[in-house]
Design a protein around this motif. Structure first.
Motif, PDB file in Angstrom:
ATOM      1  N   TRP A  79      -2.754   0.912  -0.612  1.00  0.00           N
ATOM      2  CA  TRP A  79      -2.465   0.062   0.539  1.00  0.00           C
ATOM      3  C   TRP A  79      -1.190   0.565   1.206  1.00  0.00           C
ATOM      4  CZ3 TRP A  79      -5.311  -3.635   2.846  1.00  0.00           C
ATOM      5  CH2 TRP A  79      -6.445  -4.083   2.158  1.00  0.00           C
ATOM      6  N   ILE A  80      -1.216   0.608   2.532  1.00  0.00           N
ATOM      7  CA  ILE A  80      -0.054   1.049   3.297  1.00  0.00           C
ATOM      8  C   ILE A  80       0.303   0.004   4.349  1.00  0.00           C
ATOM      9  CG2 ILE A  80      -0.462   3.522   2.975  1.00  0.00           C
ATOM     10  CD1 ILE A  80      -1.576   3.504   5.915  1.00  0.00           C
ATOM     11  N   THR A  87      -1.572  -3.509   7.969  1.00  0.00           N
ATOM     12  CA  THR A  87      -1.789  -2.979   6.623  1.00  0.00           C
ATOM     13  C   THR A  87      -3.201  -2.425   6.559  1.00  0.00           C
ATOM     14  OG1 THR A  87      -2.499  -5.135   5.796  1.00  0.00           O
ATOM     15  CG2 THR A  87      -0.168  -4.567   5.513  1.00  0.00           C
ATOM     16  N   SER A  88      -3.379  -1.388   5.746  1.00  0.00           N
ATOM     17  CA  SER A  88      -4.680  -0.739   5.596  1.00  0.00           C
ATOM     18  C   SER A  88      -4.825  -0.240   4.174  1.00  0.00           C
ATOM     19  CB  SER A  88      -4.799   0.493   6.513  1.00  0.00           C
ATOM     20  OG  SER A  88      -4.499   0.215   7.844  1.00  0.00           O
ATOM     21  N   GLN A 137       0.008   9.264   4.358  1.00  0.00           N
ATOM     22  CA  GLN A 137      -1.096   8.341   4.578  1.00  0.00           C
ATOM     23  C   GLN A 137      -1.107   7.936   6.049  1.00  0.00           C
ATOM     24  OE1 GLN A 137      -0.944   9.077   0.896  1.00  0.00           O
ATOM     25  NE2 GLN A 137       0.765   7.772   1.355  1.00  0.00           N
ATOM     26  N   LYS A 138      -2.299   7.924   6.643  1.00  0.00           N
ATOM     27  CA  LYS A 138      -2.456   7.661   8.072  1.00  0.00           C
ATOM     28  C   LYS A 138      -2.926   6.220   8.303  1.00  0.00           C
ATOM     29  CE  LYS A 138      -4.638   9.862  12.055  1.00  0.00           C
ATOM     30  NZ  LYS A 138      -5.450  11.033  12.430  1.00  0.00           N
ATOM     31  N   CYS A 139      -2.286   5.551   9.246  1.00  0.00           N
ATOM     32  CA  CYS A 139      -2.684   4.196   9.625  1.00  0.00           C
ATOM     33  C   CYS A 139      -4.070   4.231  10.263  1.00  0.00           C
ATOM     34  CB  CYS A 139      -1.668   3.615  10.602  1.00  0.00           C
ATOM     35  SG  CYS A 139      -2.128   1.992  11.258  1.00  0.00           S
ATOM     36  N   LEU A 140      -4.946   3.357   9.807  1.00  0.00           N
ATOM     37  CA  LEU A 140      -6.291   3.288  10.372  1.00  0.00           C
ATOM     38  C   LEU A 140      -6.293   2.647  11.760  1.00  0.00           C
ATOM     39  CD1 LEU A 140      -8.314   2.170   7.219  1.00  0.00           C
ATOM     40  CD2 LEU A 140      -8.004   4.493   8.129  1.00  0.00           C
ATOM     41  N   ASN A 141      -5.286   1.848  12.056  1.00  0.00           N
ATOM     42  CA  ASN A 141      -5.237   1.129  13.326  1.00  0.00           C
ATOM     43  C   ASN A 141      -4.705   1.999  14.469  1.00  0.00           C
ATOM     44  OD1 ASN A 141      -5.406  -1.417  14.906  1.00  0.00           O
ATOM     45  ND2 ASN A 141      -3.191  -1.143  14.998  1.00  0.00           N
ATOM     46  N   SER A 183      -0.930   6.504  13.206  1.00  0.00           N
ATOM     47  CA  SER A 183       0.416   6.977  12.903  1.00  0.00           C
ATOM     48  C   SER A 183       0.527   7.336  11.425  1.00  0.00           C
ATOM     49  CB  SER A 183       1.420   5.869  13.229  1.00  0.00           C
ATOM     50  OG  SER A 183       2.695   6.170  12.712  1.00  0.00           O
ATOM     51  N   TYR A 184       1.385   8.290  11.134  1.00  0.00           N
ATOM     52  CA  TYR A 184       1.730   8.596   9.741  1.00  0.00           C
ATOM     53  C   TYR A 184       3.066   7.969   9.358  1.00  0.00           C
ATOM     54  CZ  TYR A 184      -2.059  11.945   9.108  1.00  0.00           C
ATOM     55  OH  TYR A 184      -3.292  12.535   8.959  1.00  0.00           O
ATOM     56  N   ASN A 185       3.634   7.157  10.219  1.00  0.00           N
ATOM     57  CA  ASN A 185       4.884   6.465   9.934  1.00  0.00           C
ATOM     58  C   ASN A 185       4.545   5.224   9.091  1.00  0.00           C
ATOM     59  OD1 ASN A 185       7.445   5.405   9.906  1.00  0.00           O
ATOM     60  ND2 ASN A 185       7.453   4.810  12.064  1.00  0.00           N
ATOM     61  N   THR A 186       4.196   5.475   7.840  1.00  0.00           N
ATOM     62  CA  THR A 186       3.698   4.414   6.970  1.00  0.00           C
ATOM     63  C   THR A 186       4.467   4.367   5.659  1.00  0.00           C
ATOM     64  OG1 THR A 186       2.042   5.857   5.952  1.00  0.00           O
ATOM     65  CG2 THR A 186       1.359   4.629   7.916  1.00  0.00           C
ATOM     66  N   SER A 187       4.339   3.240   4.973  1.00  0.00           N
ATOM     67  CA  SER A 187       4.927   3.066   3.640  1.00  0.00           C
ATOM     68  C   SER A 187       3.834   2.566   2.710  1.00  0.00           C
ATOM     69  CB  SER A 187       6.044   2.031   3.673  1.00  0.00           C
ATOM     70  OG  SER A 187       7.046   2.403   4.573  1.00  0.00           O
ATOM     71  N   GLN A 188       3.754   3.158   1.539  1.00  0.00           N
ATOM     72  CA  GLN A 188       2.774   2.680   0.556  1.00  0.00           C
ATOM     73  C   GLN A 188       3.282   1.378  -0.041  1.00  0.00           C
ATOM     74  OE1 GLN A 188       1.406   5.656  -2.246  1.00  0.00           O
ATOM     75  NE2 GLN A 188       0.909   4.079  -3.759  1.00  0.00           N
TER      76      GLN A 188
END
Length: 114
Positions: free
Chosen positions: A80-81, A89-90, A99-103, A106-111
């Motif tokens: 989950w990110i 969240t995805s 990890q890439k945001c599905l929405n 963006s790759y500006n994500t946090s696990q």
């Protein structure tokens, strides 16, 4: 969505410096923003949203991820990110690179889990 950067003269009785408006709530000095960019920091220090258009970087990460297969124990591992850009969240497939945001893509994500 990344912050919009709008030139703004920061008026202060103490400093009278030039700055940039990132949002209605966040102001950062132009010199501080330049220092961030010089050190490859492209996220707002307060909210973690991207401060510029990162689409070319995301495209390069797409290529890098496609060229970097994960070892067998990590195939189909889901995590989950939280996206720092859109706030969604995805559940996505884990990759050691990013990890890439599905929405918003963006790759500006946090696990957050997994």
């Amino acid at each position: 969505m990344p912050h919009g950067l709008f030139p703004f003269r920061l008026r202060s009785n103490v400093f009278g410096l030039y700055g940039w408006v990132l949002t209605a709530d966040v102001v950062i000095h132009k010199s501080c923003l330049k220092k961030m960019w010089d050190h490859y920091q492209y996220a707002c220090p307060l909210c973690s949203k991207s401060v510029c258009d990162m689409s070319e970087v995301w495209e390069k990460l797409d290529v890098e991820i496609a060229a970097t297969p994960m070892p067998e124990p990590y195939h189909n591992k889901m995590v989950w990110i939280l996206c720092n850009d859109c706030g969604k969240t995805s559940e996505v497939e884990f990759h050691v690179v990013a990890q890439k945001c599905l929405n918003c893509k963006s790759y500006n994500t946090s696990q957050t889990r997994g």
